[in-house]
Design a protein around this motif. Structure first.
Motif, short mmCIF file in Angstrom:
data_model
loop_
_atom_site.label_atom_id
_atom_site.label_comp_id
_atom_site.label_asym_id
_atom_site.label_seq_id
_atom_site.Cartn_x
_atom_site.Cartn_y
_atom_site.Cartn_z
N ASN A 148 -1.01 -5.82 -1.27
CA ASN A 148 -1.68 -7.08 -0.93
C ASN A 148 -0.68 -8.09 -0.35
N THR A 188 -5.01 -7.49 -6.76
CA THR A 188 -5.49 -6.78 -5.57
C THR A 188 -6.38 -7.64 -4.70
N ASN A 236 -7.47 -11.15 -2.55
CA ASN A 236 -6.78 -12.13 -1.71
C ASN A 236 -6.58 -13.41 -2.50
#
Length: 443
Positions: free
Chosen positions: A314, A368, A370
């Motif tokens: 990420n 994981t 945003n």
């Protein structure tokens, strides 16, 4: 490449080198040098070149000013951008006291002390692979820097849209002539923004190479009528410039971050290193992001990491683990910017990671989602807090982090905090263009 004193003396004579720049760095990351002629090269390689340390901010007082330059012989290189006649070479130096003891305010010495700590813990090598971003701007009729660019290229674009491509290519060719292994160079997402990445090397060599790359970029840009800047956020509304720092740790020639049999193929050592970085991230931000302007980049989005979190993939997190594994397994810290003093920044990151290993720390769960899309309640629920929002806040955090203060040592810590707080207070008293536009007519 390793050199002996005799080899350097011979090369200076055979190559008809006329000047040698004895380079060193002050605590704020500014490259300094004492230039000597070829006739002084024997004195130079025997540690006999002295300079006035009281003239360098954060070094010594006027009544104890004499200091000596001890060149790192392996750093000897000829500047390829200089003409064939009147060649110029350089030696990167450590700063010593006249009595032969290392000067406690030398940034290279700060990194060397942490590398010794690393070896004492049983590790052979700490490698870094930095990714430096910068802008190339036009100059005006008087040769002064502007923030104008005719560049219309975007991420990974190439000429004719990328008007800085030829300068970037010239930089890469010159750096390779100085022993760099350039892995990638490309246009970044903002107009006039570029990135150059070189192959990972051991930490001291890497910090030296960061300083050399910045010198080469600025020198060659100026030669081509452009101005290069490593300022983190030169233009509002576009991406800022970062210096993502890839790190890996080796023992007996093997990457200790890699564990083939574990989830994500990361070892316990890797997780502990990540945890140490997260533990001290707020404390070392004043070193990895040392300018008032640094916090304009961190707070403005454009994929600049702002929150303490980690992930295997990420890109919105502070720490990312790139996909490659095996000997290339590495931890990528995404917050540093290229205005930092690389010796202090790398020392701080290594010390933080080693602290995590020594204490057996475990990082929080991987993020994981945003992070930028989360609201504050989501981040609080996941125990994700932010990096400092201003230089002043970062300096307060640095002062409260005992490990970071120990890494710097009393001399560097005292002068760094004092100098940067002065910078912050000067900023607070200045009237910005935003204030004029916002208030001049309304009030």
């Amino acid at each position: 490449m390793g050199y002996t004193k005799e080899e350097i003396i011979r090369i200076v004579e055979e190559e008809e080198i006329e000047f040698i720049r004895m380079q060193f760095v002050d605590i704020f990351g500014q490259l300094k040098n004492v230039a000597i002629t070829a006739s002084q090269i024997e004195k130079a390689v025997n540690n006999q070149i002295m300079f006035d340390g009281s003239s360098i901010e954060g070094f010594t007082r006027i009544n104890e000013s004499d200091q000596c330059l001890y060149p790192d012989l392996n750093s000897f290189a000829i500047f390829p951008w200089r003409p064939a006649q009147g060649k110029v070479a350089r030696l990167i130096c450590d700063v010593y006291n006249p009595d032969g003891t290392p000067f406690v305010g030398d940034p290279r010495g700060v990194l060397r002390r942490v590398l010794k700590r690393c070896q004492d813990m049983g590790f052979d090598t700490f490698n870094i692979g930095p990714e430096l971003e910068f802008f190339l701007f036009e100059t005006d009729e008087q040769g002064r820097a502007t923030t104008r660019t005719r560049d219309e290229a975007g991420y990974f674009d190439l000429g004719p849209l990328d008007h800085g491509e030829s300068t970037r290519r010239e930089v890469c060719m010159n750096l390779e002539a100085m022993g760099f292994e350039i892995e990638a160079s490309h246009h970044e997402c903002a107009n006039g923004q570029h990135e150059i990445d070189f192959r990972y090397v051991d930490a001291m060599d890497g910090a030296d190479k960061i300083m050399t790359l910045k010198l080469a970029v600025k020198t060659l840009a100026q030669k081509n009528g452009l101005h290069a800047t490593f300022m983190p956020k030169p233009i509002f509304g576009v991406a800022g410039s970062g210096m993502h720092l890839n790190m890996s740790l080796f023992k007996n020639g093997k990457n200790v971050f890699y564990d083939e049999g574990s989830p994500r193929q990361l070892s316990k050592t890797a997780y502990a290193f990540i945890a140490g970085l997260l533990e001290h991230a707020r404390g070392f931000t004043a070193l990895t992001n040392p300018l008032v302007n640094s916090y304009k980049r961190l707070s403005a989005g454009y994929e600049a990491p702002r929150y303490r979190s980690w992930s295997a993939s990420n890109r919105s997190t502070l720490i990312r683990i790139p996909a490659v594994r095996g000997q290339s397994t590495r931890v990528e810290l995404r917050s540093p910017d290229p205005s930092c003093n690389p010796y202090l920044a790398v020392a701080a990151c290594l010390a933080a990671g080693l602290d995590g290993i020594a204490r057996g720390l475990t990082p929080p769960p991987e993020v994981t989602d945003n992070v930028y899309d989360m609201d504050e309640s989501d981040r609080i629920a996941k125990n994700i807090d932010a990096l400092p929002e201003t230089l002043e806040e970062a300096l307060r955090e640095l002062e409260q982090d005992e490990l970071m203060m120990d890494v710097l040592g009393e001399h560097v810590a005292q002068h760094y905090l004092r100098g940067k707080m002065k910078e912050w207070k000067e900023y607070q008293t200045r009237v910005s263009s935003w204030e004029v536009e916002k208030y001049l007519v309304t009030y």
